[in-house]
Design an enzyme around this catalytic site. Structure first.
Site, PDB file in Angstrom:
ATOM      1  N   SER A 145       7.818 -24.190   6.792  1.00 49.99           N
ATOM      2  CA  SER A 145       9.148 -24.222   7.401  1.00 49.99           C
ATOM      3  C   SER A 145      10.093 -24.968   6.482  1.00 49.99           C
ATOM      4  CB  SER A 145       9.104 -24.934   8.755  1.00 49.99           C
ATOM      5  OG  SER A 145      10.403 -25.201   9.250  1.00 49.99           O
ATOM      6  N   TYR A 158       6.774 -32.368  13.683  1.00 44.72           N
ATOM      7  CA  TYR A 158       6.767 -30.994  13.165  1.00 44.72           C
ATOM      8  C   TYR A 158       7.165 -30.967  11.695  1.00 44.72           C
ATOM      9  CZ  TYR A 158       7.952 -26.065  12.602  1.00 44.72           C
ATOM     10  OH  TYR A 158       8.021 -24.765  12.151  1.00 44.72           O
TER      11      TYR A 158
END
Length: 254
Positions: A145, A158
């Site tokens: 990501s 995350y």
């Protein structure tokens, strides 16, 4: 690397980016695709049906990538059925929406669950499939990501998990060389149910509209764009340990 006749394993393959990647692999000639899932059994079976309609030998296989024993069992079942694995796409992921300033909500349980799936999960899968990938001179693609580069994303945990996955990609590119290539894709905003689940349908619609007005390519990614990048790095025979950012050029403006 030619994909004709290959066998691919896509974790989290029933929905979103995983589904798009599985379909892209089949469209590029993969003979067999394993759609791994943890909870989304119905969606995984629907994806298998789509793959079968394309002439691909597809199967849905349940395994929690955070559980090493389940992953090793998955590898055994896949090899029993297909006898080989050429491509591994580590797409399965999880998160919790925690404001970055709310450190008290980042409990050890949150950290462990996010890291277990997003970081240890890909490692478990690579380790379990490494012998088969080595024999096939195959390739691994990790779906990371943009949050692995910047202090953004759904939570601190995350972002840290995806930054660690980028480093794991580089380390594994050395560990598995010269026979297996390992690369990563780092998507920005992708229009999937992951985003609508985090923000709500209307809120995400507004976020997407605002982003389209600012990013250089005036568009946000769909799952199919990430799948294109996955296939792209699979085709690059002399590229390993690299990351391709898929965000319409937004990162160049940061």
């Amino acid at each position: 690397m030619r994909l004709d006749g290959t066998v691919a394993v896509v974790t989290g393959g029933g929905t979103g980016i995983g589904r798009a990647t599985a379909l892209a692999l089949a469209g590029a000639g993969a003979a067999g695709v394993v759609v791994n899932y943890s909870r989304s059994a119905e969606e995984a079976e629907r994806t298998v049906a789509e793959l079968t309609a394309l002439g691909c030998d597809a199967v849905a296989e349940q395994a929690d990538v955070a559980d090493d024993e389940q992953v090793r069992a998955l590898a055994g079942r896949v090899l029993d059925r297909f006898g080989r694995v050429d491509v591994l796409v580590n797409n399965a992921g999880t998160t919790f929406r925690v404001p970055h300033a709310d450190l008290e909500s980042l409990t050890d349980q949150v950290w462990h669950q996010v890291l277990d799936v997003n970081l240890l999960g890909p490692f478990h899968c690579v380790r379990a499939f490494a012998p088969a990938l080595t024999e096939a001179r195959g390739a691994v693609v990790n779906v990371a990501s943009i949050a692995g580069y910047r202090a953004g994303g759904s939570s601190v945990a995350y972002g840290v998990s995806k930054a660690a996955l980028l480093q794991l990609t580089r380390n594994l590119a050395v560990s598995l060389a010269p026979h297996v290539r390992v690369n990563a894709i780092a998507p920005g905003t992708v229009a999937t149910r992951w985003q609508t689940g985090l923000h709500g349908a209307e809120a995400f619609k507004e976020r997407a509209k605002a982003e389209r007005e600012t990013v250089p390519l005036r568009e946000i990614s769909g799952p199919e764009h990430v799948a294109q990048a996955v296939l792209g790095v699979l085709m690059m025979d002399l590229v390993t340990g690299e990351v391709v950012i898929v965000d319409g050029g937004k990162h160049v403006l940061y």
